[in-house]
Scaffold this motif. Structure first.
Motif, mmCIF file in Angstrom:
data_model
loop_
_atom_site.group_PDB
_atom_site.id
_atom_site.type_symbol
_atom_site.label_atom_id
_atom_site.label_comp_id
_atom_site.label_asym_id
_atom_site.label_seq_id
_atom_site.Cartn_x
_atom_site.Cartn_y
_atom_site.Cartn_z
ATOM 1 N N LEU A 183 0.849 -1.180 0.000
ATOM 2 C CA LEU A 183 0.000 0.000 0.000
ATOM 3 C C LEU A 183 0.890 1.238 0.000
ATOM 4 C CD1 LEU A 183 -2.626 -1.038 2.721
ATOM 5 C CD2 LEU A 183 -2.723 -1.399 0.238
ATOM 6 N N GLY A 184 0.418 2.279 -0.685
ATOM 7 C CA GLY A 184 1.113 3.554 -0.616
ATOM 8 C C GLY A 184 0.672 4.320 0.606
ATOM 9 N N ASP A 185 1.261 5.495 0.829
ATOM 10 C CA ASP A 185 0.877 6.315 1.980
ATOM 11 C C ASP A 185 -0.623 6.637 1.955
ATOM 12 O OD1 ASP A 185 3.470 6.463 3.007
ATOM 13 O OD2 ASP A 185 3.968 8.145 1.690
ATOM 14 N N GLY B 283 -2.912 4.632 1.094
ATOM 15 C CA GLY B 283 -3.711 3.440 1.338
ATOM 16 C C GLY B 283 -4.070 2.670 0.080
ATOM 17 N N LYS B 284 -3.647 3.192 -1.093
ATOM 18 C CA LYS B 284 -3.965 2.493 -2.343
ATOM 19 C C LYS B 284 -2.863 1.502 -2.688
ATOM 20 C CE LYS B 284 -6.889 5.930 -4.528
ATOM 21 N NZ LYS B 284 -6.876 7.157 -5.318
ATOM 22 N N GLN B 285 -3.256 0.425 -3.350
ATOM 23 C CA GLN B 285 -2.277 -0.589 -3.748
ATOM 24 C C GLN B 285 -1.294 -0.010 -4.758
ATOM 25 O OE1 GLN B 285 -4.250 -4.160 -5.079
ATOM 26 N NE2 GLN B 285 -4.760 -4.774 -2.989
ATOM 27 N N VAL B 286 -0.026 -0.391 -4.591
ATOM 28 C CA VAL B 286 1.018 0.065 -5.512
ATOM 29 C C VAL B 286 1.078 -0.921 -6.682
ATOM 30 C CG1 VAL B 286 3.462 0.579 -5.792
ATOM 31 C CG2 VAL B 286 2.325 1.052 -3.595
ATOM 32 N N PRO B 287 0.735 -0.480 -7.918
ATOM 33 C CA PRO B 287 0.717 -1.403 -9.052
ATOM 34 C C PRO B 287 2.067 -2.104 -9.241
ATOM 35 C CG PRO B 287 -0.252 0.704 -9.669
ATOM 36 C CD PRO B 287 0.369 0.886 -8.309
ATOM 37 N N GLY B 288 2.021 -3.394 -9.462
ATOM 38 C CA GLY B 288 3.241 -4.159 -9.737
ATOM 39 C C GLY B 288 4.009 -4.606 -8.502
ATOM 40 N N SER B 289 3.658 -4.045 -7.323
ATOM 41 C CA SER B 289 4.427 -4.396 -6.121
ATOM 42 C C SER B 289 4.260 -5.868 -5.752
ATOM 43 C CB SER B 289 4.029 -3.499 -4.944
ATOM 44 O OG SER B 289 2.635 -3.566 -4.715
ATOM 45 N N GLY C 155 -5.070 2.905 6.222
ATOM 46 C CA GLY C 155 -6.464 2.476 6.106
ATOM 47 C C GLY C 155 -6.896 2.112 7.520
ATOM 48 N N ASN C 156 -7.212 0.844 7.740
ATOM 49 C CA ASN C 156 -7.539 0.443 9.119
ATOM 50 C C ASN C 156 -6.712 -0.764 9.565
ATOM 51 O OD1 ASN C 156 -8.598 -1.458 7.510
ATOM 52 N ND2 ASN C 156 -10.723 -1.265 8.196
ATOM 53 N N GLN C 157 -5.594 -0.978 8.866
ATOM 54 C CA GLN C 157 -4.790 -2.151 9.227
ATOM 55 C C GLN C 157 -3.331 -1.788 9.515
ATOM 56 O OE1 GLN C 157 -4.197 -4.961 6.002
ATOM 57 N NE2 GLN C 157 -4.675 -3.397 4.479
ATOM 58 N N ALA C 158 -2.706 -2.605 10.355
ATOM 59 C CA ALA C 158 -1.296 -2.393 10.681
ATOM 60 C C ALA C 158 -0.447 -2.774 9.475
ATOM 61 C CB ALA C 158 -0.896 -3.244 11.881
ATOM 62 N N CYS C 159 0.527 -1.903 9.150
ATOM 63 C CA CYS C 159 1.407 -2.148 8.010
ATOM 64 C C CYS C 159 2.836 -1.840 8.393
ATOM 65 C CB CYS C 159 1.017 -1.239 6.841
ATOM 66 S SG CYS C 159 -0.553 -1.629 6.069
ATOM 67 N N ASN D 34 6.558 -0.450 7.320
ATOM 68 C CA ASN D 34 7.243 0.472 6.410
ATOM 69 C C ASN D 34 8.493 -0.226 5.876
ATOM 70 O OD1 ASN D 34 8.724 2.454 5.196
ATOM 71 N ND2 ASN D 34 8.864 3.778 7.005
ATOM 72 N N ILE D 35 8.442 -0.665 4.623
ATOM 73 C CA ILE D 35 9.585 -1.402 4.073
ATOM 74 C C ILE D 35 10.386 -0.557 3.090
ATOM 75 C CG2 ILE D 35 8.601 -3.690 4.468
ATOM 76 C CD1 ILE D 35 7.796 -3.727 1.492
ATOM 77 N N GLY D 36 10.205 0.780 3.181
ATOM 78 C CA GLY D 36 11.006 1.675 2.366
ATOM 79 C C GLY D 36 10.345 2.005 1.035
ATOM 80 N N ARG D 37 10.913 2.917 0.300
ATOM 81 C CA ARG D 37 10.448 3.463 -0.975
ATOM 82 C C ARG D 37 8.960 3.839 -0.965
ATOM 83 N NH1 ARG D 37 10.908 -1.584 -5.384
ATOM 84 N NH2 ARG D 37 11.986 -2.849 -3.898
ATOM 85 N N GLY D 38 8.431 4.171 0.218
ATOM 86 C CA GLY D 38 7.022 4.550 0.314
ATOM 87 C C GLY D 38 6.056 3.385 0.288
ATOM 88 N N TRP D 39 6.582 2.176 0.458
ATOM 89 C CA TRP D 39 5.738 0.980 0.428
ATOM 90 C C TRP D 39 5.391 0.542 1.846
ATOM 91 C CZ3 TRP D 39 7.518 -3.190 -3.644
ATOM 92 C CH2 TRP D 39 7.527 -2.593 -4.917
ATOM 93 N N TRP D 40 4.127 0.145 2.006
ATOM 94 C CA TRP D 40 3.654 -0.394 3.286
ATOM 95 C C TRP D 40 3.184 -1.829 3.062
ATOM 96 C CZ3 TRP D 40 4.260 2.276 7.781
ATOM 97 C CH2 TRP D 40 4.557 3.639 7.662
ATOM 98 N N LEU D 41 3.740 -2.747 3.827
ATOM 99 C CA LEU D 41 3.389 -4.167 3.700
ATOM 100 C C LEU D 41 2.347 -4.500 4.769
ATOM 101 C CD1 LEU D 41 3.850 -7.114 2.747
ATOM 102 C CD2 LEU D 41 5.838 -7.195 4.290
#
Ligand SMILES: [Zn+2]
Length: 324
Positions: A203-205, A207-213, A232-236, A238-245
């Motif tokens: 997810l991006g900052d 909350g939208k899915q990052v295409p191709g991730s 959003g409403n879930q724990a994520c 921060n794995i860098g480059r603005g990506w949330w797992l």
């Protein structure tokens, strides 16, 4: 500590090489079988295959499946996995591949412990790939090929894929796996748990899915997290480059692992953020607790672990914090 060795698949009395090996080498291998990677039964399949095809090739031991050790040949006797070097190796050890970090960690620790114990049993020095033919010590198949011929160069490439260099392997064989080894547990690494062969979207900052991730965050891959937030409403993570797992797609789904000073515990807080006296004796570093709810208490991300107790996310695996 005695190693647990499964002897249910040892060769029969009239099978295998009857020659006693000269106590020169412990030889380290890696199966090289990419089919093993996503197969939870890989180790047992490898062992059964080797046992029924022993007349082509076999090793003394096979390690895999999360630190399991299977004996196939008889230690002390010649096995057939390294061509001309076979007569000088009382023990040869195979390692099955995996794409799962926790499985690899356990496999590698068993692989190292078994090699060290075997070398010590036969008075073989705990050196790695030193010298040329006749120089006693622990050797890789790559060293055997360089000194005796053949074409196998395992296990270096596979170990490197998990961050284990030749120098690290030498260090671990000499002194055992230490906390500084990449194979030791890292309290901020989380592993994607999804469907073998597939990945999950970051997810991006916003909350939208990052295409191709999802092509990158494949099942079994490990990521270092720099922090935990609610997106959003879930724990994520921060794995860098603005990506949330999303935590729900990792080995920490539905739970937390306390990340604190080894041997010590952290205090839980109540719903007002006040520390609960004495709770630190319960929430010890490394312990795991079920938690399906993540909330913010006074601006701080917290996991609910009971009706009245919350653990601040900064004290859980993936927080990015390192306690010593
Ligand atoms: Zn080999």
């Amino acid at each position: 500590m005695a190693l647990s060795i499964n002897k249910g698949y040892v060769l029969g009395a009239n099978q295998g090489d009857a020659r006693v090996a000269l106590p020169w080498y412990v030889i380290m291998h890696e199966s090289g079988n990419p089919k093993d990677v996503y197969d939870p039964n890989a180790i047992l399949n490898e062992v059964k295959w080797m046992r029924s095809n022993w007349s082509n090739a076999y090793s003394t031991y096979f390690v895999g499946g999360g630190g399991q050790i299977y004996q196939i040949g008889e230690p002390g006797y010649v096995s057939w996995a390294a061509l001309s070097a076979n007569p000088y190796a009382p023990v040869q050890i195979e390692l099955a591949r995996t794409a799962d970090r926790e499985t690899f960690r356990a496999d590698y620790q068993a692989y190292i412990a078994l090699a060290r114990q075997s070398a010590q049993t036969y008075g073989i020095p705990l050196t790695l790939d030193e010298g040329s033919a006749g120089n006693r010590g622990i050797k890789t198949h790559a060293w055997v090929t360089a000194n005796y011929g053949g074409d196998h160069v395992d296990p270096y490439a596979y170990l490197a894929s998990w961050g284990i260099s030749k120098a690290q392997l030498a260090t671990d064989l000499a002194g055992g796996v230490s906390n500084s080894s990449p194979a030791a547990d890292n309290p901020n690494v989380v592993t994607v748990k999804y469907v073998p062969g597939y990945g999950v979207a970051a997810l991006g900052d916003n909350g939208k899915q990052v295409p191709g991730s999802n092509l990158v965050l494949k099942h079994g891959t490990a990521w270092r997290s720099n922090g935990i937030s609610i997106i959003g409403n879930q724990a994520c993570y921060n794995i860098g480059r603005g990506w949330w797992l999303p935590q729900q797609y990792t080995d920490q789904a539905g739970l937390i692992t306390i990340n604190y000073v080894p041997g010590y515990g952290v205090a839980a807080v109540n719903s007002s953020g006040k520390q609960i006296a004495g709770s630190n004796t319960k929430f010890k570093s490394g312990s795991r607790w079920l938690s399906a709810t993540v909330v913010k208490i006074r601006g701080q991300v917290c996991y609910k672990v009971s009706t009245s107790e919350y653990i601040p996310a900064q004290h859980t695996r993936g927080s990015g914090q390192v306690f010593k």
